[in-house]
Design a protein around this motif. Structure first.
Motif, PDB file in Angstrom:
ATOM      1  N   LEU A   1       4.763 -10.990 -15.589  1.00 17.78           N
ATOM      2  CA  LEU A   1       4.565 -10.505 -14.227  1.00 17.78           C
ATOM      3  C   LEU A   1       5.558  -9.412 -13.869  1.00 17.78           C
ATOM      4  O   LEU A   1       5.218  -8.459 -13.158  1.00 17.78           O
ATOM      5  N   GLN A   2       6.770  -9.538 -14.363  1.00 16.57           N
ATOM      6  CA  GLN A   2       7.756  -8.495 -14.086  1.00 16.57           C
ATOM      7  C   GLN A   2       7.288  -7.156 -14.648  1.00 16.57           C
ATOM      8  O   GLN A   2       7.444  -6.113 -14.003  1.00 16.57           O
ATOM      9  N   GLU A   3       6.707  -7.173 -15.829  1.00 16.58           N
ATOM     10  CA  GLU A   3       6.210  -5.944 -16.435  1.00 16.58           C
ATOM     11  C   GLU A   3       5.080  -5.328 -15.622  1.00 16.58           C
ATOM     12  O   GLU A   3       4.819  -4.131 -15.720  1.00 16.58           O
ATOM     13  N   ARG A   4       4.420  -6.140 -14.801  1.00  8.76           N
ATOM     14  CA  ARG A   4       3.344  -5.641 -13.948  1.00  8.76           C
ATOM     15  C   ARG A   4       3.837  -5.288 -12.542  1.00  8.76           C
ATOM     16  O   ARG A   4       3.041  -5.000 -11.666  1.00  8.76           O
ATOM     17  N   GLY A   5       5.148  -5.343 -12.348  1.00  7.72           N
ATOM     18  CA  GLY A   5       5.723  -4.886 -11.090  1.00  7.72           C
ATOM     19  C   GLY A   5       5.894  -5.926 -10.011  1.00  7.72           C
ATOM     20  O   GLY A   5       6.200  -5.588  -8.860  1.00  7.72           O
ATOM     21  N   VAL A   6       5.704  -7.203 -10.334  1.00  9.56           N
ATOM     22  CA  VAL A   6       5.874  -8.247  -9.331  1.00  9.56           C
ATOM     23  C   VAL A   6       7.343  -8.330  -8.919  1.00  9.56           C
ATOM     24  O   VAL A   6       8.241  -8.272  -9.756  1.00  9.56           O
ATOM     25  N   ILE A   7       7.583  -8.476  -7.614  1.00 10.20           N
ATOM     26  CA  ILE A   7       8.930  -8.568  -7.055  1.00 10.20           C
ATOM     27  C   ILE A   7       9.300 -10.040  -6.894  1.00 10.20           C
ATOM     28  O   ILE A   7       8.533 -10.821  -6.337  1.00 10.20           O
ATOM     29  N   PHE A   8      10.491 -10.419  -7.389  1.00 11.32           N
ATOM     30  CA  PHE A   8      10.947 -11.800  -7.328  1.00 11.32           C
ATOM     31  C   PHE A   8      12.083 -11.928  -6.313  1.00 11.32           C
ATOM     32  O   PHE A   8      13.131 -11.296  -6.454  1.00 11.32           O
ATOM     33  N   LEU A   9      11.890 -12.751  -5.292  1.00 15.59           N
ATOM     34  CA  LEU A   9      12.868 -12.913  -4.218  1.00 15.59           C
ATOM     35  C   LEU A   9      13.338 -14.359  -4.157  1.00 15.59           C
ATOM     36  O   LEU A   9      12.530 -15.287  -4.234  1.00 15.59           O
ATOM     37  N   LEU A  10      14.641 -14.558  -3.994  1.00 18.09           N
ATOM     38  CA  LEU A  10      15.219 -15.888  -3.888  1.00 18.09           C
ATOM     39  C   LEU A  10      15.888 -16.047  -2.528  1.00 18.09           C
ATOM     40  O   LEU A  10      16.663 -15.188  -2.105  1.00 18.09           O
ATOM     41  N   CYS A  11      15.602 -17.145  -1.856  1.00 21.00           N
ATOM     42  CA  CYS A  11      16.155 -17.423  -0.534  1.00 21.00           C
ATOM     43  C   CYS A  11      17.634 -17.804  -0.645  1.00 21.00           C
ATOM     44  O   CYS A  11      17.984 -18.767  -1.347  1.00 21.00           O
ATOM     45  N   ASN A  12      18.488 -17.063   0.039  1.00 20.14           N
ATOM     46  CA  ASN A  12      19.921 -17.355  -0.005  1.00 20.14           C
ATOM     47  C   ASN A  12      20.241 -18.703   0.635  1.00 20.14           C
ATOM     48  O   ASN A  12      21.138 -19.412   0.179  1.00 20.14           O
TER      49      ASN A  12
END
Length: 234
Positions: A165-176
């Motif tokens: 998914l990263q290679e397809r541009g998906v953004i990964f967000l983690l809640c602080n």
């Protein structure tokens, strides 16, 4: 970006309409040039691990014709990863849009944070036991991130892995906020001071993962940018 709604004469007073329209068109042209320049710059940069708290920088590259943000409150067998893969696949196979033309983000909190940790975090802190995740290779509690790499016969299909998914541009967000909660639990369990545990985790995020102040705010910010919302609660 095609998700904005254009102004129409009906929404403006008759007097001053032409002057307002002229100013609007000038602004659109200026914004369009700036957006293309920003997008080109963002897409030319390699993904990097962010150890600092990221606020809105991840919003800069949202320029696709369509977009969706998936809320992942827990691992749920990698449900958010599979839904993100399906979203991209349908736009590619049915609507002839490549992943570069579609925006996708996953906002993780709760146990879903661990989707974006390197193997050494899973092993050191026993996340397989903590979150009841078994390794398909061994049948025992996972000592590695079984969602991260392409692997046939894994928990998620190879093309739904974090790597794919990263290679397809998906953004990964983690809640602080959730991260602080996990750090507190691990510190209480004897893995070190909260500062040391947090440093260990931040140093071992998967490439491209970003910590944001709160998942609930990231969801709001994404929708303000025109992304639709999906709850990936399993």
């Amino acid at each position: 970006m095609h998700r904005n709604h254009p102004l129409t004469p009906a929404t403006l007073p008759r007097r001053g309409f032409l002057s307002n329209l002229g100013a609007t068109m000038a602004g659109v042209l200026t914004i369009g040039v700036a957006t293309r320049a920003t997008t080109a710059s963002a897409k030319s940069r390699p993904a990097q691990v962010s150890n600092a708290l990221s606020q809105d920088t991840w919003l800069d590259g949202l320029d696709g014709q369509h977009g969706q943000i998936f809320e992942a409150p827990a691992l749920h067998g990698g449900a958010a990863l599979k839904q993100a893969r399906n979203f991209l696949d349908v736009y590619r196979d049915v609507y002839d849009l490549e992943s570069s033309e579609v925006d996708v983000a996953i906002a993780a909190h709760g146990s879903a944070l661990s989707l974006f940790f390197q193997d050494r975090v899973w092993e050191k802190f026993g996340l397989g036991e903590r979150f009841d995740v078994k390794d398909p290779r061994t049948g025992t509690a996972a000592r590695r991130n079984v969602f991260a790499s392409r692997e046939e016969g894994g928990i998620v299909p190879a093309d739904a892995s974090v790597e794919a998914l990263q290679e397809r541009g998906v953004i990964f967000l983690l809640c602080n906020n959730s991260l602080n909660g996990l750090v507190g639990k691990l510190a209480h369990a004897g893995f070190g001071t909260p500062e040391a545990v947090r440093a260990d985790i931040l140093a071992a995020l998967l490439p491209g993962a970003q910590v944001v102040p709160a998942a609930v705010v990231a969801l709001s910010r994404a929708q303000e940018k025109g992304l639709s919302y999906v709850y990936s609660g399993g």
